[in-house]
Write an enzyme that holds these catalytic residues in place. Structure first.
Site, PDB file in Angstrom:
ATOM      1  N   LYS A 121       0.826  -1.138  -0.019  1.00  0.00           N
ATOM      2  CA  LYS A 121      -0.188  -0.020  -0.118  1.00  0.00           C
ATOM      3  C   LYS A 121       0.737   1.254  -0.044  1.00  0.00           C
ATOM      4  CE  LYS A 121      -2.261  -1.081   3.768  1.00  0.00           C
ATOM      5  NZ  LYS A 121      -1.611  -2.429   4.039  1.00  0.00           N
ATOM      6  N   ARG A 145     -10.991   0.740   7.883  1.00  0.00           N
ATOM      7  CA  ARG A 145     -10.567  -0.663   8.133  1.00  0.00           C
ATOM      8  C   ARG A 145     -11.838  -1.567   8.557  1.00  0.00           C
ATOM      9  NH1 ARG A 145      -4.541  -1.497  10.284  1.00  0.00           N
ATOM     10  NH2 ARG A 145      -3.771  -0.218   8.798  1.00  0.00           N
ATOM     11  N   ARG A 163      11.105  -7.029   6.242  1.00  0.00           N
ATOM     12  CA  ARG A 163      11.153  -5.289   6.422  1.00  0.00           C
ATOM     13  C   ARG A 163      11.405  -5.037   7.857  1.00  0.00           C
ATOM     14  NH1 ARG A 163       5.141  -2.279   5.514  1.00  0.00           N
ATOM     15  NH2 ARG A 163       4.690  -3.164   7.550  1.00  0.00           N
ATOM     16  N   ARG A 177      10.376  -1.629  13.258  1.00  0.00           N
ATOM     17  CA  ARG A 177       9.002  -1.564  13.531  1.00  0.00           C
ATOM     18  C   ARG A 177       8.955  -2.882  14.285  1.00  0.00           C
ATOM     19  NH1 ARG A 177       4.858  -0.204   8.807  1.00  0.00           N
ATOM     20  NH2 ARG A 177       3.549  -1.100  10.412  1.00  0.00           N
ATOM     21  N   ARG A 190      -2.502  -9.412  12.854  1.00  0.00           N
ATOM     22  CA  ARG A 190      -2.957  -8.486  11.998  1.00  0.00           C
ATOM     23  C   ARG A 190      -3.827  -8.816  11.022  1.00  0.00           C
ATOM     24  NH1 ARG A 190       2.865  -5.911  11.535  1.00  0.00           N
ATOM     25  NH2 ARG A 190       1.922  -4.317   9.937  1.00  0.00           N
TER      26      ARG A 190
END
Length: 190
Positions: free
Chosen positions: A14, A89, A128, A134, A146
């Site tokens: 995204k 969401r 990532r 993160r 998630r």
């Protein structure tokens, strides 16, 4: 005015595609993730609240997210349009966004979902997580949580927007250029 909702599971690309779309269509990019991370980094009240949910791999409650997005839209009254990335969401958020935009004589033009296989996405996020710092990208259990949240709360948005004839699915696997081309084919019709 064109208002686009871009959604997909974490790791679907995204952010990468949002950068392309905001430049091509001259949109203000509103990423809830970026806004939350900014607030967390700057230790704001919203940031501290959002962090308590994000650290567990949960979604930030609707009322907090909705107020935050409305504030961001209001900060850009001269915008040619908005790209909503990571919002809505839930059905409740979509309904609140529709009502808010209606009050401004606007509407969502199209919603595009970047679709990809969970196993590929898990590997993308773990990779990532090695460089992003993160914590939600470094723990496979949190990542899968998630995805479960997405399947339960966000996936129903597909039917919500299909009923409005505003939903398009795009294969999110391939090179950045391939995915960008697929997005362009959908959005250039507006």
């Amino acid at each position: 005015m064109i208002n686009i909702v871009l959604f997909g599971k974490p790791g679907a690309g995204k952010g990468t595609q949002a950068d392309f779309l905001k430049h091509k269509y001259n949109l203000v990019h509103l990423s809830t993730g970026d806004i939350f991370r900014f607030n967390i980094k700057n230790d704001t009240e919203l940031g501290r609240l959002a962090k308590t949910f994000m650290d567990k791999g949960n979604l930030v409650p609707d009322e907090v997210t909705i107020k935050m997005l409305q504030s961001e839209v209001d900060k850009n009254p001269q915008a040619a349009g908005f790209l909503f990335d990571g919002f809505p969401r839930t059905i409740a958020q979509a309904e609140a966004l529709d009502k808010f935009l209606e009050g401004k004589n606007q509407e969502i033009t199209a919603t595009v979902a970047l679709e990809a296989n969970d196993e590929i996405l898990v590997q993308r996020l773990l990779e990532r997580g090695k460089t992003s710092g993160r914590p939600d990208d470094q723990d496979e259990e949190k990542i899968r949580n998630r995805y479960q949240e997405y399947n339960e709360k966000t996936a129903p948005l597909m039917d919500y927007y299909k009923a409005q004839h505003k939903f398009y699915a795009v294969d999110g696997i391939g090179s950045i250029e391939e995915v960008t081309e697929r997005l362009s084919l959908v959005l250039d019709t507006f």
